[in-house]
Motif scaffolding. Structure first.
Motif, PDB file in Angstrom:
ATOM      1  N   HIS A   1       0.828  -1.205   0.000  1.00 21.68           N
ATOM      2  CA  HIS A   1       0.000   0.000   0.000  1.00 21.68           C
ATOM      3  C   HIS A   1       0.867   1.262   0.000  1.00 21.68           C
ATOM      4  N   LEU A   2       1.902   1.283   0.829  1.00 25.12           N
ATOM      5  CA  LEU A   2       2.796   2.441   0.887  1.00 25.12           C
ATOM      6  C   LEU A   2       3.519   2.636  -0.445  1.00 25.12           C
TER       7      LEU A   2
ATOM      8  N   ILE B   1       2.243   9.711   7.812  1.00 24.75           N
ATOM      9  CA  ILE B   1       3.004   9.275   8.987  1.00 24.75           C
ATOM     10  C   ILE B   1       2.625   7.839   9.357  1.00 24.75           C
ATOM     11  N   LEU B   2       1.323   7.537   9.296  1.00 25.78           N
ATOM     12  CA  LEU B   2       0.872   6.172   9.606  1.00 25.78           C
ATOM     13  C   LEU B   2       1.456   5.163   8.624  1.00 25.78           C
TER      14      LEU B   2
ATOM     15  N   VAL C   1     -10.806  -4.570  12.501  1.00 29.70           N
ATOM     16  CA  VAL C   1      -9.610  -4.849  11.710  1.00 29.70           C
ATOM     17  C   VAL C   1      -9.420  -3.737  10.681  1.00 29.70           C
ATOM     18  N   VAL C   2      -8.180  -3.263  10.542  1.00 27.05           N
ATOM     19  CA  VAL C   2      -7.859  -2.208   9.571  1.00 27.05           C
ATOM     20  C   VAL C   2      -7.907  -2.801   8.164  1.00 27.05           C
ATOM     21  N   GLU C   3      -8.714  -2.182   7.298  1.00 26.26           N
ATOM     22  CA  GLU C   3      -8.820  -2.658   5.921  1.00 26.26           C
ATOM     23  C   GLU C   3      -7.960  -1.832   4.964  1.00 26.26           C
ATOM     24  N   THR C   4      -7.920  -0.518   5.176  1.00 29.05           N
ATOM     25  CA  THR C   4      -7.089   0.323   4.315  1.00 29.05           C
ATOM     26  C   THR C   4      -6.777   1.630   5.035  1.00 29.05           C
ATOM     27  N   ILE C   5      -5.627   2.213   4.701  1.00 29.74           N
ATOM     28  CA  ILE C   5      -5.208   3.510   5.242  1.00 29.74           C
ATOM     29  C   ILE C   5      -5.170   4.487   4.081  1.00 29.74           C
ATOM     30  N   ASN C   6      -6.143   5.388   4.028  1.00 27.51           N
ATOM     31  CA  ASN C   6      -6.213   6.379   2.964  1.00 27.51           C
ATOM     32  C   ASN C   6      -5.498   7.653   3.395  1.00 27.51           C
TER      33      ASN C   6
END
Length: 290
Positions: free
Chosen positions: A63-64, A119-120, A140-145
């Motif tokens: 993702h990053l 930062i996350l 549960v974390v699905e995605t970090i936008n």
């Protein structure tokens, strides 16, 4: 409309900047070129993502990387398109002024969440697939936008949390280091039961469950002399990705304990009350009924 008239419309100068003429044709060409190149970039991005996931790289790292790829691609596309069309970047200086005004009049939270999102993704205190406890919600974390993080709660509902809240507030990450979680099961047996046999049965049940980690310490404690029961506590570690898995393991342990106690004639305690009736204080009507 003839072809010559159409060409004249395209050649019409909208404005000039430092002797550079911005025509209708250039204004039309910019979005067309950007759309075409963006289509190619997104296709390549999807192929890269699939390739990285096929190599068993963690989802948060993929993702990053894809975020960096898209931002870098957008920057290159914009500068390349302007250079090809001979449009100076300074011609859009007024846009930066408008953005600065927008930030001053209420975009602080958006910028804050945007920076917090990066930062996350960079420091990775929260990753895709982590089990979080945010306030009273768990999921549960699905995605970090770039603006918010999407969390799927235990009840299946999706929750969007602003990235700045995840950095500024206390967040419990159950799976930050590993997915091992310690949990316990309490049970009370009646007074007069063989406490050593009870402890042995609990140890046996805990040791036989496949989800309980054998290499981490387990314990069976004679916890208390309660009002109506002898209280025991079984403490053990489980490899769990969510609270639902922990609840399932505790449920399995209780089912097995009930079955084993029944086989060994060990009774689970029930609340008991002894009531003494003083007949001297009863009313005549109550005495006649008694």
């Amino acid at each position: 409309m003839t072809l010559e008239q159409f060409q004249q419309i395209l050649a019409f100068v909208l404005f000039s900047y430092n002797e550079v003429q911005i025509t209708v044709a250039k204004i039309i060409q910019v979005p067309l070129i950007l759309f075409t190149l963006w289509f190619v970039v997104t296709r390549i991005g999807k192929l890269i993502r699939r390739s990285l996931l096929a190599r068993k790289i963690s989802q948060d790292a993929v993702h990053l990387f894809t975020r960096f790829y898209f931002i870098l691609s957008i920057t290159i596309l914009v500068f390349t398109s302007l250079e090809v069309l001979n449009i100076p970047l300074t011609a859009f200086a007024f846009v930066s002024g408008a953005i600065a005004i927008g930030v001053g009049f209420g975009a602080q939270n958006i910028i804050n969440n945007f920076i917090s999102g990066w930062i996350l993704m960079w420091e990775r205190p929260i990753r895709i697939g982590d089990f979080l406890e945010v306030g009273n919600a768990k999921g549960v974390v699905e995605t970090i936008n770039t603006r918010s993080t999407r969390i799927r709660r235990n009840d299946g509902v999706h929750m969007l949390v602003p990235n700045s809240q995840l950095l500024e507030n206390t967040v419990t990450n159950w799976t930050l280091i590993d997915r091992n979680a310690r949990t316990s099961v309490n049970v009370g047996v009646m007074y007069g039961s063989d406490v050593e046999l009870v402890a042995d049965i609990i140890k046996q049940v805990v040791g036989e469950h496949p989800a309980i980690l054998p290499n981490l310490p387990k314990a069976v404690l004679f916890d208390d002399f309660a009002e109506s029961a002898l209280m025991f506590t079984a403490i053990f570690w489980v490899y769990a990705e969510s609270e639902t898995m922990l609840r399932q393991v505790r449920s399995d342990i209780r089912f097995s304990l009930y079955k084993q106690f029944k086989l060994h004639n060990i009774k689970i305690a029930l609340p008991q009350r002894i009531i003494h009736i003083d007949e001297n204080k009863l009313t005549p009507t109550a005495k006649s009924h008694s």
